[in-house]
Enzyme design. Sequence first.
Site, PDB file in Angstrom:
ATOM      1  N   HIS A 159      -8.463  -0.475 -17.271  1.00  0.00           N
ATOM      2  CA  HIS A 159      -9.666  -1.268 -16.981  1.00  0.00           C
ATOM      3  C   HIS A 159      -9.275  -2.736 -16.737  1.00  0.00           C
ATOM      4  CE1 HIS A 159     -13.662  -2.938 -17.296  1.00  0.00           C
ATOM      5  NE2 HIS A 159     -14.203  -1.778 -17.560  1.00  0.00           N
ATOM      6  N   GLU A 264     -10.133  -1.094 -11.251  1.00  0.00           N
ATOM      7  CA  GLU A 264      -9.743  -0.193 -12.343  1.00  0.00           C
ATOM      8  C   GLU A 264      -9.204   1.131 -11.796  1.00  0.00           C
ATOM      9  OE1 GLU A 264     -13.395   0.287 -14.491  1.00  0.00           O
ATOM     10  OE2 GLU A 264     -13.950  -1.808 -14.180  1.00  0.00           O
TER      11      GLU A 264
HETATM   12  O1  LIG Z   1     -18.786  -2.901 -21.591  1.00  0.00           O
HETATM   13  P1  LIG Z   1     -17.740  -1.836 -21.420  1.00  0.00           P
HETATM   14  O2  LIG Z   1     -17.947  -0.609 -22.250  1.00  0.00           O
HETATM   15  O3  LIG Z   1     -16.362  -2.414 -21.559  1.00  0.00           O
HETATM   16  O4  LIG Z   1     -17.872  -1.324 -19.876  1.00  0.00           O
HETATM   17  C1  LIG Z   1     -17.733  -2.294 -18.854  1.00  0.00           C
HETATM   18  C2  LIG Z   1     -17.820  -1.590 -17.495  1.00  0.00           C
HETATM   19  O5  LIG Z   1     -16.736  -0.675 -17.403  1.00  0.00           O
HETATM   20  C3  LIG Z   1     -16.632  -0.041 -16.106  1.00  0.00           C
HETATM   21  O6  LIG Z   1     -16.357  -0.997 -15.158  1.00  0.00           O
HETATM   22  C4  LIG Z   1     -17.909   0.704 -15.720  1.00  0.00           C
HETATM   23  O7  LIG Z   1     -17.819   1.126 -14.361  1.00  0.00           O
HETATM   24  C5  LIG Z   1     -19.126  -0.187 -15.912  1.00  0.00           C
HETATM   25  O8  LIG Z   1     -20.285   0.617 -15.749  1.00  0.00           O
HETATM   26  C6  LIG Z   1     -19.121  -0.816 -17.310  1.00  0.00           C
HETATM   27  O9  LIG Z   1     -20.242  -1.689 -17.464  1.00  0.00           O
END
Ligand SMILES: O=P(O)(O)OC[C@H]1O[C@H](O)[C@H](O)[C@@H](O)[C@@H]1O
Length: 297
Positions: A159, A264
């Site tokens: 990520h 990601e």
């Molecule tokens: O807030 P988190 O659990 O770290 O997720 C943060 C982001 O992760 C990814 O990018 C997903 O595609 C998003 O939908 C999500 O909002």
Amino acid sequence: MPVRETEREVVLTHPTDDTTSVHILKYGATVYSWKLKSEEQLWLSTAAKLDGSKPVRGGIPLVFPVFGKNETDEYLSKLPQHGLARNSTWEFLGQTKENPPTAQFGLKPEISNPELTKLWPMDFLLILTVELGPDYLKTAIEVENTSSSKELKFNWLFHTYFRIEDIEGTMVSNLAGMKVYDQLLKESYVDKHPVVTFNEETDVIYQNVSPERAIQIVDKGVQIHTLKRYNLPDTVVWNPWVEKSRGMADFEPKTGYQQMICIEPGHVHDFVTLAPGKKWDAYQLLCKEELKYQAIQ
Ligand SMILES: O=P(O)(O)OC[C@H]1O[C@H](O)[C@H](O)[C@@H](O)[C@@H]1O
């Protein structure tokens, strides 16, 4: 000193250039800083928790065994969004190479977050390898199914929060023509735009992106980041924009969405299914390359 360990983190410094370094928190085995000749390459929220109280908001959180929030699988559906790897403390396994300085971290159920392994009682061994090159950072993962009888079903994703100058002058190239699933529209389509640009919240899964495609982040015509991948067919492009940033307590400053973009790489459009005793491996490589506009069909 190429590798330095403290209680909570491991720091790799390049032997030929001490202004190039990477910091890896043992919590989540999260890379939270990668400086290339003193210049920080990753975005980290100023409110990011580095004390193990919650996943790090920034750097390179690790997503396993599930991307997003699963609603259907008997066990995966019990896990929080993005699973348990980023909120478990990994074991530092040591340095495997002097130059380029390389370190490994391991995670298995016995040392994972017990609240979560209770919910997802599977056998696994993860080995993360972090390699700090003179002008690149490679993070590689090996997943082993240590069960003698059960299949292991999982997603994997790096990520990665890239630091940029200004989201409105930034574009992402070499994703043109790919089938996508838009997580906000909740629909699939083919993205025919020649490049990805940003003027609102963006949350899109680019599916089956050939590894030949070097994904580039371009700021006003200059390549600032290049992402290469092995065995990671999908790429999520995410920017929370104004409202979503406002809703995340650990996302600071609130204008920070203008200085970051998440690209990601992962295996998320479906699950990897690993037979007992088998291994699966993948890596992302972050580097700098000249602008290379690829029109790969
Ligand atoms: O807030 P988190 O659990 O770290 O997720 C943060 C982001 O992760 C990814 O990018 C997903 O595609 C998003 O939908 C999500 O909002």
